[in-house]
Design an enzyme around this catalytic site. Sequence first.
Site, mmCIF file in Angstrom:
data_model
loop_
_atom_site.group_PDB
_atom_site.id
_atom_site.type_symbol
_atom_site.label_atom_id
_atom_site.label_comp_id
_atom_site.label_asym_id
_atom_site.label_seq_id
_atom_site.Cartn_x
_atom_site.Cartn_y
_atom_site.Cartn_z
ATOM 1 N N PRO A 284 0.815 -1.041 0.036
ATOM 2 C CA PRO A 284 0.008 0.036 0.030
ATOM 3 C C PRO A 284 0.749 1.201 0.119
ATOM 4 C CG PRO A 284 -1.074 -1.600 1.492
ATOM 5 C CD PRO A 284 0.322 -2.071 0.968
ATOM 6 N N ARG B 81 4.826 10.953 -2.467
ATOM 7 C CA ARG B 81 4.566 10.702 -1.154
ATOM 8 C C ARG B 81 5.767 11.094 -0.112
ATOM 9 N NH1 ARG B 81 4.555 4.965 1.545
ATOM 10 N NH2 ARG B 81 3.465 5.321 3.656
ATOM 11 N N HIS C 242 3.419 -3.915 9.648
ATOM 12 C CA HIS C 242 3.157 -3.594 11.134
ATOM 13 C C HIS C 242 1.751 -4.212 11.382
ATOM 14 C CE1 HIS C 242 6.446 -1.074 10.127
ATOM 15 N NE2 HIS C 242 5.845 -0.229 9.454
ATOM 16 N N ASP D 54 1.396 -15.275 7.370
ATOM 17 C CA ASP D 54 1.199 -16.601 7.043
ATOM 18 C C ASP D 54 1.472 -16.915 5.457
ATOM 19 O OD1 ASP D 54 0.556 -16.756 9.859
ATOM 20 O OD2 ASP D 54 -1.791 -16.968 9.502
ATOM 21 N N GLU E 22 12.907 -8.870 3.312
ATOM 22 C CA GLU E 22 11.792 -7.588 3.668
ATOM 23 C C GLU E 22 12.759 -6.415 3.508
ATOM 24 O OE1 GLU E 22 10.883 -7.595 7.845
ATOM 25 O OE2 GLU E 22 10.082 -5.816 7.596
ATOM 26 N N ILE F 279 12.255 1.183 2.530
ATOM 27 C CA ILE F 279 12.911 2.536 2.009
ATOM 28 C C ILE F 279 13.450 3.194 3.112
ATOM 29 C CG2 ILE F 279 13.011 4.522 0.593
ATOM 30 C CD1 ILE F 279 10.766 2.910 -0.837
ATOM 31 N N SER F 280 12.673 3.604 4.271
ATOM 32 C CA SER F 280 13.094 4.571 5.271
ATOM 33 C C SER F 280 13.573 3.372 6.322
ATOM 34 C CB SER F 280 11.856 5.246 5.679
ATOM 35 O OG SER F 280 10.916 4.427 6.137
ATOM 36 N N ARG G 221 6.112 1.446 13.946
ATOM 37 C CA ARG G 221 6.853 1.085 12.786
ATOM 38 C C ARG G 221 8.113 0.018 13.213
ATOM 39 N NH1 ARG G 221 4.615 4.210 8.501
ATOM 40 N NH2 ARG G 221 4.272 6.130 9.407
#
Length: 141
Positions: A9, A17, A79, A86, A97, A100-101, A110
């Site tokens: 998302p 953004r 989160h 699952d 995983e 970016i931040s 977070r």
Amino acid sequence: MRVQVLNGPNLGRLGKRQPEVYGATTHADLVDLCEATAAQLGIEVTVRQSDSEAELLGWIHDAADAGEPVVLNAGALTHTSVALRDACAELEAGLVEVHISNVHAREDFRHHSYLSAIATGVIVGCGVAGYSLALRFLAER
Ligand code: DQA
């Protein structure tokens, strides 16, 4: 080898953004970066983004069935989503995983990831370069 690069998302909003957090790179630029990195590494890559948890789950199920590794930036679902964890637990070919931040330098909510404990590796806070690092890791593994 084909790697699935899946973005969750709001990552379609990259470039617009919160550029001070996520940088100026757009999602289209990110696709180009991943494809260029994959070409250098001699691997195949598919890069997709969805705001829908159900669609992400479907793509992860497909990767599990195909035996393909996944680079996943699940955005905020990281989160919150036990369902995503699952689904990812079925990925036997590897899961990296990516964020970016640096999520650990941000709000407390977070700091916890439902995915990290089942991921092969985690790359956080390296900007969009984290995707290239993840592809290199999977290619050399
Ligand atoms: C993110 C970090 C998440 O906390 C956030 O919800 C995102 C992006 C990152 O790439 O830094 O949507 O996954």
